[in-house]
Design a protein around this motif. Sequence first.
Motif, PDB file in Angstrom:
ATOM      1  N   LEU A 157      33.948  61.730   0.186  1.00  0.00           N
ATOM      2  CA  LEU A 157      34.483  62.295   1.435  1.00  0.00           C
ATOM      3  C   LEU A 157      34.729  63.796   1.321  1.00  0.00           C
ATOM      4  O   LEU A 157      35.772  64.312   1.734  1.00  0.00           O
ATOM      5  CB  LEU A 157      35.778  61.583   1.829  1.00  0.00           C
ATOM      6  N   LEU A 158      33.759  64.505   0.778  1.00  0.00           N
ATOM      7  CA  LEU A 158      33.894  65.957   0.640  1.00  0.00           C
ATOM      8  C   LEU A 158      34.151  66.608   1.988  1.00  0.00           C
ATOM      9  O   LEU A 158      35.006  67.496   2.110  1.00  0.00           O
ATOM     10  CB  LEU A 158      32.612  66.524   0.011  1.00  0.00           C
ATOM     11  N   TRP A 159      33.432  66.180   3.021  1.00  0.00           N
ATOM     12  CA  TRP A 159      33.577  66.782   4.346  1.00  0.00           C
ATOM     13  C   TRP A 159      34.988  66.587   4.895  1.00  0.00           C
ATOM     14  O   TRP A 159      35.549  67.508   5.500  1.00  0.00           O
ATOM     15  CB  TRP A 159      32.561  66.174   5.314  1.00  0.00           C
ATOM     16  N   LEU A 160      35.565  65.417   4.669  1.00  0.00           N
ATOM     17  CA  LEU A 160      36.899  65.139   5.198  1.00  0.00           C
ATOM     18  C   LEU A 160      37.960  65.918   4.430  1.00  0.00           C
ATOM     19  O   LEU A 160      38.882  66.483   5.032  1.00  0.00           O
ATOM     20  CB  LEU A 160      37.189  63.639   5.120  1.00  0.00           C
ATOM     21  N   ARG A 161      37.832  65.952   3.100  1.00  0.00           N
ATOM     22  CA  ARG A 161      38.788  66.707   2.294  1.00  0.00           C
ATOM     23  C   ARG A 161      38.782  68.174   2.676  1.00  0.00           C
ATOM     24  O   ARG A 161      39.838  68.802   2.815  1.00  0.00           O
ATOM     25  CB  ARG A 161      38.455  66.543   0.808  1.00  0.00           C
ATOM     26  N   ALA A 162      37.585  68.734   2.846  1.00  0.00           N
ATOM     27  CA  ALA A 162      37.472  70.145   3.197  1.00  0.00           C
ATOM     28  C   ALA A 162      38.032  70.421   4.590  1.00  0.00           C
ATOM     29  O   ALA A 162      38.733  71.414   4.807  1.00  0.00           O
ATOM     30  CB  ALA A 162      36.011  70.587   3.115  1.00  0.00           C
ATOM     31  N   ALA A 163      37.740  69.538   5.548  1.00  0.00           N
ATOM     32  CA  ALA A 163      38.206  69.745   6.917  1.00  0.00           C
ATOM     33  C   ALA A 163      39.718  69.644   7.012  1.00  0.00           C
ATOM     34  O   ALA A 163      40.367  70.484   7.655  1.00  0.00           O
ATOM     35  CB  ALA A 163      37.545  68.730   7.857  1.00  0.00           C
TER      36      ALA A 163
END
Length: 223
Positions: A157-163
């Motif tokens: 969940l790289l995208w979620l962590r970054a967002a």
Amino acid sequence: MASHPAPIARSLFVFSIFYGGMVCIAGVLGNKQVTLGPLSAIGPWFGLGPLAVEAGIFAFLLLVTISSAVAELHGRAVANRLVQVGFLPLIASILLSIVVLSVPAASDMDPARRDAFALMMGGTPRIWLGGIIAYGISQTLNVTLFAALKGREGSRLLWLRAAVASILSQIADTLLFVSIAFYGVFPIGELLLGQMLAKITLSALLVPPVIYALVALGRRLDR
């Protein structure tokens, strides 16, 4: 036998240079307010005018994604060190602006260009102080949140962590900068709400694809 320091990772070298450039240009770009196209219509839903944001947010979002990419590739400690080193170009650019503004312009300089330069590069101590404090706290918060979420989710969940890290750090950045720079000068409630809505929207839309691109680039550079 003399010991040799470990060479810096290629991705860290490239991202560090890029990071320093974005730190310096963010304040300059912030002199222009830009509309958000169709996203501007979100403002009236909350009783505001069409959403607009200072253009420096685009450089700031790159700072967020770069520091997150460094945390993903090299760990939280290295990313925090990058944020700390970022104070150097930020403070140096402010001091150089003060020096250049204090030096008389050449007599044959176009008056319109001279006045435009002074208008763009000038600022008050509160604005400069607000920028420094907001930068340090919000960027450190971004790295801390991103690393904490990675500790729970691993590499998923790289995208979620970054967002999530970007959105929360942008809220902190807006609260700190606007309050320090403008509290008591004029009512800041509408400005705070409008800026936070705009930055949250941009963080949700722009950060996920950019973070994937930067992490992929970093891994490619380090191969």
